[in-house]
Write a protein that holds these residues in place. Structure first.
Motif, PDB file in Angstrom:
ATOM      1  N   SER A   7       0.817  -0.696  -0.219  1.00 48.27           N
ATOM      2  CA  SER A   7       0.127   0.451  -0.257  1.00 48.27           C
ATOM      3  C   SER A   7       0.834   1.098  -0.245  1.00 48.27           C
ATOM      4  O   SER A   7       1.949   0.751   0.216  1.00 48.27           O
ATOM      5  CB  SER A   7      -1.053   0.193   1.303  1.00 48.27           C
ATOM      6  OG  SER A   7      -0.264   0.143   2.258  1.00 48.27           O
ATOM      7  N   GLY A   8       0.428   2.737  -0.317  1.00 48.45           N
ATOM      8  CA  GLY A   8       1.191   3.712  -0.047  1.00 48.45           C
ATOM      9  C   GLY A   8       1.415   3.426  -1.318  1.00 48.45           C
ATOM     10  O   GLY A   8       2.296   5.600  -1.598  1.00 48.45           O
ATOM     11  N   LEU A  20       5.844   3.103   1.181  1.00 47.86           N
ATOM     12  CA  LEU A  20       5.136   2.319   0.507  1.00 47.86           C
ATOM     13  C   LEU A  20       5.416   1.552   1.921  1.00 47.86           C
ATOM     14  O   LEU A  20       6.034   1.266   2.915  1.00 47.86           O
ATOM     15  CB  LEU A  20       5.644   1.632  -0.518  1.00 47.86           C
ATOM     16  CG  LEU A  20       5.678   2.558  -1.967  1.00 47.86           C
ATOM     17  CD1 LEU A  20       6.991   1.378  -2.959  1.00 47.86           C
ATOM     18  CD2 LEU A  20       4.452   2.738  -1.863  1.00 47.86           C
ATOM     19  N   SER A  21       4.477   0.902   1.701  1.00 46.01           N
ATOM     20  CA  SER A  21       4.158  -0.582   2.988  1.00 46.01           C
ATOM     21  C   SER A  21       3.663  -1.770   2.525  1.00 46.01           C
ATOM     22  O   SER A  21       2.917  -2.208   1.637  1.00 46.01           O
ATOM     23  CB  SER A  21       3.094  -0.374   3.458  1.00 46.01           C
ATOM     24  OG  SER A  21       3.015   1.192   4.646  1.00 46.01           O
ATOM     25  N   CYS A  22       4.441  -2.761   3.025  1.00 48.43           N
ATOM     26  CA  CYS A  22       4.061  -3.608   2.985  1.00 48.43           C
ATOM     27  C   CYS A  22       4.005  -4.998   4.247  1.00 48.43           C
ATOM     28  O   CYS A  22       4.966  -4.786   5.348  1.00 48.43           O
ATOM     29  CB  CYS A  22       5.350  -5.117   2.714  1.00 48.43           C
ATOM     30  SG  CYS A  22       5.092  -6.171   1.927  1.00 48.43           S
ATOM     31  N   ALA A  23       2.669  -5.556   3.916  1.00 48.48           N
ATOM     32  CA  ALA A  23       2.002  -5.989   5.397  1.00 48.48           C
ATOM     33  C   ALA A  23       2.979  -8.125   4.715  1.00 48.48           C
ATOM     34  O   ALA A  23       1.629  -8.258   3.956  1.00 48.48           O
ATOM     35  CB  ALA A  23       0.966  -5.768   5.365  1.00 48.48           C
ATOM     36  N   LEU A  81       8.824   1.018   2.819  1.00 45.19           N
ATOM     37  CA  LEU A  81      10.048   1.347   2.235  1.00 45.19           C
ATOM     38  C   LEU A  81       9.366   3.611   1.662  1.00 45.19           C
ATOM     39  O   LEU A  81       8.830   3.682   0.949  1.00 45.19           O
ATOM     40  CB  LEU A  81      10.265   1.567   0.228  1.00 45.19           C
ATOM     41  CG  LEU A  81      11.085   1.572  -0.463  1.00 45.19           C
ATOM     42  CD1 LEU A  81      12.325   1.093   0.074  1.00 45.19           C
ATOM     43  CD2 LEU A  81      10.933   0.687  -2.323  1.00 45.19           C
ATOM     44  N   GLN A  82      10.542   3.991   2.816  1.00 48.09           N
ATOM     45  CA  GLN A  82      10.259   5.544   2.204  1.00 48.09           C
ATOM     46  C   GLN A  82      11.521   5.988   1.033  1.00 48.09           C
ATOM     47  O   GLN A  82      12.243   5.723   0.632  1.00 48.09           O
ATOM     48  CB  GLN A  82      10.982   6.389   3.843  1.00 48.09           C
ATOM     49  CG  GLN A  82      10.956   7.588   3.796  1.00 48.09           C
ATOM     50  CD  GLN A  82       9.557   8.004   3.903  1.00 48.09           C
ATOM     51  OE1 GLN A  82       9.217   7.807   5.071  1.00 48.09           O
ATOM     52  NE2 GLN A  82       9.016   8.842   2.498  1.00 48.09           N
ATOM     53  N   MET A  83      10.490   6.592   0.829  1.00 48.55           N
ATOM     54  CA  MET A  83      11.378   7.650  -0.983  1.00 48.55           C
ATOM     55  C   MET A  83      10.569   8.953  -0.739  1.00 48.55           C
ATOM     56  O   MET A  83       9.838   9.062  -1.032  1.00 48.55           O
ATOM     57  CB  MET A  83      10.499   6.957  -1.976  1.00 48.55           C
ATOM     58  CG  MET A  83       9.922   4.829  -2.446  1.00 48.55           C
ATOM     59  SD  MET A  83       9.414   4.790  -3.687  1.00 48.55           S
ATOM     60  CE  MET A  83       7.721   4.933  -3.602  1.00 48.55           C
ATOM     61  N   HIS A  84      12.348   9.525  -1.111  1.00 50.95           N
ATOM     62  CA  HIS A  84      12.452  11.342  -1.403  1.00 50.95           C
ATOM     63  C   HIS A  84      13.209  11.017  -2.648  1.00 50.95           C
ATOM     64  O   HIS A  84      13.729  10.180  -3.175  1.00 50.95           O
ATOM     65  CB  HIS A  84      13.082  11.531  -0.126  1.00 50.95           C
ATOM     66  CG  HIS A  84      12.568  11.225   1.295  1.00 50.95           C
ATOM     67  ND1 HIS A  84      11.605  11.863   1.925  1.00 50.95           N
ATOM     68  CD2 HIS A  84      12.844  10.561   2.146  1.00 50.95           C
ATOM     69  CE1 HIS A  84      11.154  11.469   3.533  1.00 50.95           C
ATOM     70  NE2 HIS A  84      12.645  10.608   3.045  1.00 50.95           N
ATOM     71  N   SER A  85      12.706  12.379  -2.802  1.00 55.59           N
ATOM     72  CA  SER A  85      13.625  13.483  -4.254  1.00 55.59           C
ATOM     73  C   SER A  85      13.082  11.956  -5.473  1.00 55.59           C
ATOM     74  O   SER A  85      14.174  11.936  -6.221  1.00 55.59           O
ATOM     75  CB  SER A  85      14.917  12.965  -3.710  1.00 55.59           C
ATOM     76  OG  SER A  85      14.494  14.400  -2.785  1.00 55.59           O
ATOM     77  N   GLN A 114       0.812  -8.363  -4.331  1.00 58.68           N
ATOM     78  CA  GLN A 114       0.620  -7.813  -6.158  1.00 58.68           C
ATOM     79  C   GLN A 114       0.674  -6.595  -6.680  1.00 58.68           C
ATOM     80  O   GLN A 114       0.213  -6.413  -7.750  1.00 58.68           O
ATOM     81  CB  GLN A 114      -1.386  -7.473  -5.154  1.00 58.68           C
ATOM     82  CG  GLN A 114      -1.846  -6.072  -5.244  1.00 58.68           C
ATOM     83  CD  GLN A 114      -1.065  -5.754  -4.117  1.00 58.68           C
ATOM     84  OE1 GLN A 114      -0.798  -7.115  -3.050  1.00 58.68           O
ATOM     85  NE2 GLN A 114      -1.692  -5.221  -3.055  1.00 58.68           N
ATOM     86  N   GLY A 115       1.509  -5.624  -5.906  1.00 55.69           N
ATOM     87  CA  GLY A 115       2.167  -4.378  -6.220  1.00 55.69           C
ATOM     88  C   GLY A 115       1.087  -2.923  -6.314  1.00 55.69           C
ATOM     89  O   GLY A 115      -0.010  -3.219  -5.717  1.00 55.69           O
ATOM     90  N   THR A 116       1.920  -2.107  -5.950  1.00 54.70           N
ATOM     91  CA  THR A 116       1.082  -0.994  -6.052  1.00 54.70           C
ATOM     92  C   THR A 116       1.869   0.136  -6.534  1.00 54.70           C
ATOM     93  O   THR A 116       3.412   0.207  -7.043  1.00 54.70           O
ATOM     94  CB  THR A 116       1.325  -0.107  -4.389  1.00 54.70           C
ATOM     95  OG1 THR A 116       1.109   0.076  -4.318  1.00 54.70           O
ATOM     96  CG2 THR A 116       2.658   0.078  -4.035  1.00 54.70           C
TER      97      THR A 116
END
Length: 122
Positions: A7-8, A20-23, A81-85, A114-116
């Motif tokens: 998600s995210g 992004l989060s992966c539960a 997964l924290q994504m910056h820039s 399943q992907g986001t």
């Protein structure tokens, strides 16, 4: 049954950030490594980052080093997964994957989410 739910994802402008989060469920989280992959249209799947849940060892692809950070909340069985820039070239479907083997998780993990979709606009 192993389940990985991402998600995210979303639409963000270049230079922006997303997390992004992966539960994960269905396996002993501490015994697995979790990886993030991405695939853009017409391109091959790319390994982005991975983390070993037992000790927090991480790996990053050169294309995201210094911009992305992977982390794990073992109490919640969730990897982030924290994504910056963010750049337009980061646009892709991002997949979470899991494998009990650290070497294998970045190459051919056994389980996939399943992907986001992440879209970075100019």
């Amino acid at each position: 049954e192993v389940q990985l739910v991402e998600s995210g994802g979303g639409l963000v402008q270049a230079g922006g950030s997303l997390r992004l989060s992966c539960a994960a469920s269905g396996f002993t989280f501490d015994d697995y490594a979790i990886g993030w992959f991405r695939q853009a249209p017409g391109k091959e799947r790319e390994g982005v980052s991975c983390i070993r849940s037992s000790d927090g060892i991480t790996y990053y692809a050169d294309s995201v080093k210094g911009r992305f950070t992977i982390s794990s909340d073992n109490a919640k069985n969730t990897v982030y997964l924290q994504m910056h820039s963010l750049k337009p070239e980061d646009t892709a479907v991002y997949y979470c994957a899991a494998d009990p083997n650290w070497q294998r998780v970045s190459i051919n993990p056994a389980y996939w989410g399943q992907g986001t979709q992440v879209t970075v606009s100019t």
